[in-house]
Design a protein around this motif. Sequence first.
Motif, PDB file in Angstrom:
ATOM      1  N   ASP A   1      -4.838 -17.397 -15.001  1.00 62.09           N
ATOM      2  CA  ASP A   1      -5.699 -17.636 -13.838  1.00 62.09           C
ATOM      3  C   ASP A   1      -5.671 -19.092 -13.366  1.00 62.09           C
ATOM      4  OD1 ASP A   1      -6.440 -14.996 -14.000  1.00 62.09           O
ATOM      5  OD2 ASP A   1      -8.323 -15.395 -15.059  1.00 62.09           O
ATOM      6  N   THR A   2      -5.510 -20.018 -14.301  1.00 61.38           N
ATOM      7  CA  THR A   2      -5.624 -21.445 -13.978  1.00 61.38           C
ATOM      8  C   THR A   2      -4.300 -22.060 -13.555  1.00 61.38           C
ATOM      9  OG1 THR A   2      -7.372 -21.568 -15.666  1.00 61.38           O
ATOM     10  CG2 THR A   2      -6.540 -23.651 -14.804  1.00 61.38           C
ATOM     11  N   PHE A   3      -3.207 -21.560 -14.111  1.00 55.64           N
ATOM     12  CA  PHE A   3      -1.890 -22.152 -13.848  1.00 55.64           C
ATOM     13  C   PHE A   3      -0.951 -21.067 -13.333  1.00 55.64           C
ATOM     14  CE2 PHE A   3      -3.927 -24.324 -17.416  1.00 55.64           C
ATOM     15  CZ  PHE A   3      -4.051 -25.605 -16.892  1.00 55.64           C
ATOM     16  N   PRO A   4      -0.861 -20.909 -12.013  1.00 53.45           N
ATOM     17  CA  PRO A   4      -0.057 -19.820 -11.419  1.00 53.45           C
ATOM     18  C   PRO A   4       1.415 -19.842 -11.836  1.00 53.45           C
ATOM     19  CG  PRO A   4      -1.469 -20.855  -9.767  1.00 53.45           C
ATOM     20  CD  PRO A   4      -1.553 -21.710 -10.981  1.00 53.45           C
ATOM     21  N   ASN A   5       1.926 -21.011 -12.198  1.00 48.62           N
ATOM     22  CA  ASN A   5       3.342 -21.104 -12.571  1.00 48.62           C
ATOM     23  C   ASN A   5       3.594 -20.768 -14.038  1.00 48.62           C
ATOM     24  OD1 ASN A   5       4.122 -21.912  -9.978  1.00 48.62           O
ATOM     25  ND2 ASN A   5       3.725 -24.067 -10.422  1.00 48.62           N
ATOM     26  N   SER A   6       2.534 -20.443 -14.756  1.00 46.78           N
ATOM     27  CA  SER A   6       2.709 -20.074 -16.160  1.00 46.78           C
ATOM     28  C   SER A   6       3.189 -18.624 -16.265  1.00 46.78           C
ATOM     29  CB  SER A   6       1.394 -20.241 -16.933  1.00 46.78           C
ATOM     30  OG  SER A   6       0.426 -19.310 -16.465  1.00 46.78           O
ATOM     31  N   TYR A   7       3.725 -18.279 -17.443  1.00 49.31           N
ATOM     32  CA  TYR A   7       4.192 -16.900 -17.652  1.00 49.31           C
ATOM     33  C   TYR A   7       4.049 -16.553 -19.125  1.00 49.31           C
ATOM     34  CZ  TYR A   7       7.359 -12.941 -18.360  1.00 49.31           C
ATOM     35  OH  TYR A   7       7.889 -11.728 -18.713  1.00 49.31           O
ATOM     36  N   VAL A   8       3.490 -15.385 -19.391  1.00 45.99           N
ATOM     37  CA  VAL A   8       3.428 -14.832 -20.741  1.00 45.99           C
ATOM     38  C   VAL A   8       4.031 -13.439 -20.686  1.00 45.99           C
ATOM     39  CG1 VAL A   8       1.966 -14.104 -22.649  1.00 45.99           C
ATOM     40  CG2 VAL A   8       1.372 -16.159 -21.365  1.00 45.99           C
ATOM     41  N   ASN A   9       5.050 -13.198 -21.473  1.00 45.33           N
ATOM     42  CA  ASN A   9       5.728 -11.910 -21.480  1.00 45.33           C
ATOM     43  C   ASN A   9       4.723 -10.787 -21.735  1.00 45.33           C
ATOM     44  OD1 ASN A   9       7.352  -9.588 -22.458  1.00 45.33           O
ATOM     45  ND2 ASN A   9       9.046 -11.051 -22.384  1.00 45.33           N
ATOM     46  N   PRO A  10       4.693  -9.738 -20.919  1.00 45.28           N
ATOM     47  CA  PRO A  10       3.725  -8.649 -21.115  1.00 45.28           C
ATOM     48  C   PRO A  10       3.940  -7.875 -22.415  1.00 45.28           C
ATOM     49  CG  PRO A  10       5.329  -8.075 -19.415  1.00 45.28           C
ATOM     50  CD  PRO A  10       5.541  -9.524 -19.725  1.00 45.28           C
ATOM     51  N   SER A  11       5.069  -8.110 -23.085  1.00 49.55           N
ATOM     52  CA  SER A  11       5.357  -7.392 -24.338  1.00 49.55           C
ATOM     53  C   SER A  11       4.957  -8.195 -25.577  1.00 49.55           C
ATOM     54  CB  SER A  11       6.848  -7.044 -24.418  1.00 49.55           C
ATOM     55  OG  SER A  11       7.205  -6.137 -23.390  1.00 49.55           O
ATOM     56  N   VAL A  12       4.045  -9.182 -25.410  1.00 50.08           N
ATOM     57  CA  VAL A  12       3.537  -9.914 -26.569  1.00 50.08           C
ATOM     58  C   VAL A  12       2.020  -9.877 -26.564  1.00 50.08           C
ATOM     59  CG1 VAL A  12       5.546 -11.439 -26.611  1.00 50.08           C
ATOM     60  CG2 VAL A  12       3.464 -12.179 -25.442  1.00 50.08           C
ATOM     61  N   VAL A  13       1.455  -9.988 -27.763  1.00 52.19           N
ATOM     62  CA  VAL A  13       0.010  -9.954 -27.913  1.00 52.19           C
ATOM     63  C   VAL A  13      -0.381 -10.832 -29.098  1.00 52.19           C
ATOM     64  CG1 VAL A  13       0.012  -7.958 -29.473  1.00 52.19           C
ATOM     65  CG2 VAL A  13      -1.999  -8.420 -28.059  1.00 52.19           C
ATOM     66  N   ILE A  14      -1.579 -11.410 -29.060  1.00 52.92           N
ATOM     67  CA  ILE A  14      -2.105 -12.196 -30.179  1.00 52.92           C
ATOM     68  C   ILE A  14      -2.945 -11.267 -31.042  1.00 52.92           C
ATOM     69  CG2 ILE A  14      -3.529 -14.164 -30.846  1.00 52.92           C
ATOM     70  CD1 ILE A  14      -2.862 -15.421 -28.139  1.00 52.92           C
ATOM     71  N   ALA A  15      -2.655 -11.254 -32.353  1.00 55.66           N
ATOM     72  CA  ALA A  15      -3.337 -10.334 -33.270  1.00 55.66           C
ATOM     73  C   ALA A  15      -3.378 -10.945 -34.668  1.00 55.66           C
ATOM     74  CB  ALA A  15      -2.599  -8.986 -33.290  1.00 55.66           C
ATOM     75  N   PRO A  16      -4.221 -10.389 -35.568  1.00 60.36           N
ATOM     76  CA  PRO A  16      -4.273 -10.892 -36.944  1.00 60.36           C
ATOM     77  C   PRO A  16      -2.908 -10.837 -37.621  1.00 60.36           C
ATOM     78  CG  PRO A  16      -6.142  -9.471 -36.508  1.00 60.36           C
ATOM     79  CD  PRO A  16      -5.218  -9.320 -35.330  1.00 60.36           C
ATOM     80  N   SER A  17      -2.619 -11.868 -38.412  1.00 64.24           N
ATOM     81  CA  SER A  17      -1.311 -11.978 -39.070  1.00 64.24           C
ATOM     82  C   SER A  17      -1.446 -11.827 -40.580  1.00 64.24           C
ATOM     83  CB  SER A  17      -0.683 -13.344 -38.757  1.00 64.24           C
ATOM     84  OG  SER A  17       0.450 -13.579 -39.552  1.00 64.24           O
ATOM     85  N   GLU A  18      -0.420 -11.267 -41.205  1.00 64.99           N
ATOM     86  CA  GLU A  18      -0.414 -11.117 -42.659  1.00 64.99           C
ATOM     87  C   GLU A  18      -0.333 -12.467 -43.369  1.00 64.99           C
ATOM     88  OE1 GLU A  18       2.700  -8.534 -43.868  1.00 64.99           O
ATOM     89  OE2 GLU A  18       1.746  -6.702 -43.090  1.00 64.99           O
ATOM     90  N   VAL A  19       0.185 -13.471 -42.695  1.00 60.29           N
ATOM     91  CA  VAL A  19       0.304 -14.781 -43.332  1.00 60.29           C
ATOM     92  C   VAL A  19      -0.970 -15.602 -43.189  1.00 60.29           C
ATOM     93  CG1 VAL A  19       2.791 -14.829 -42.966  1.00 60.29           C
ATOM     94  CG2 VAL A  19       1.299 -15.887 -41.279  1.00 60.29           C
ATOM     95  N   GLY A  20      -1.973 -15.038 -42.523  1.00 59.88           N
ATOM     96  CA  GLY A  20      -3.249 -15.714 -42.369  1.00 59.88           C
ATOM     97  C   GLY A  20      -3.567 -16.022 -40.920  1.00 59.88           C
ATOM     98  N   GLY A  21      -4.852 -15.920 -40.571  1.00 60.19           N
ATOM     99  CA  GLY A  21      -5.257 -16.198 -39.201  1.00 60.19           C
ATOM    100  C   GLY A  21      -4.663 -15.220 -38.215  1.00 60.19           C
TER     101      GLY A  21
END
Length: 350
Positions: free
Chosen positions: A40-60
Amino acid sequence: MLHLFNTFFTLLALQSSISDRRPKSSTAESYGKLLSWLDDTFPNSYVNPSVVIAPSEVGGHGIFATADIKEGELLFSIPREACIASSAILKDKDTGKAFQTLMKKAGPGSFTVSMAGYLVKEYLCYIEGEDVLFGPYLATLPWKRQINSQEHVLFWSDSEVEEYLKGTFCYRECLDLRSEVQVAKKLLNSIIGPSILKARGEWEEEKPLIPGLAFTKPPPAAIKEPVSGLGRAVTGAFVILLTRAFDDDFDSEIEGEDAERLIPVLDMLNHAAEPSVTYNTDENGTVEVKARCSIMSGDEIYNRYREEEELNMPYHRFFSRFGFVPGVSEPIQNLLKDKSSIFFAKRKEI
């Protein structure tokens, strides 16, 4: 009476909104807000729609593929203005000039202190309800111990350092680092303290000696007492910079030392010896992150921290810098109790 009730509930909702800004723990929801803020803040930014942030087995938390990703596919594009770099710090309307003066007088290492001070000021003002450009990003960072599983030695108590680290390879380095942070707290209290107190409604502006003539206003009184919460936040800011900052080869503001920057989203990637990504900065300062190899749906996406240094960085120094030992899942305190050769010199066989 109805007006009073409406006012009361409006204030209550505002207070709730502000309290939500404090990072009590890491949640997928808070990181979802981070991605929305970036979009919303930076129109020139891009995040691939096939990625997501989620809990990791290595922590956090970490970043995962939700569909197959091809080698070379663009994962993120983070424009220069979305990164926290020297331009934001040295041109800040509240403290930019003070940071410039600090850097001229103090020399090497002063940019890191200035960057930490800027992060603290912006974060503490944000949680007080002020509009801060990087607020949603700052709210996801590890300001306290255990947020996103962060256990950096700067968060340890003095007694823990003495109990676990005395006699180790990294004991002296950790003591020096903790000492540097204590010095930074004293410096930054006077530089960023007024901005924080203003955000809290606890700062009284000096009035002109001659009413109506602004140039007769005396300079603000020096802050003699530590600002509440500032010291803890400075500790958190140094942890953030030690564990998340990237070299900034694009920077033209800093002379005499290596400049660094914080890059939202890219800094969410966990460490692995074999990274999943490669990244570079284009001629406009935009950071482009691409898949280094094919990534299967469900796989976590990894970066390699300090790639140019890791081959020559002993694991005990990696721990001092990043707060963990690569490839080791056992709690650090257990390794220290067992006198692991990572931290202790081996005894010679008789």
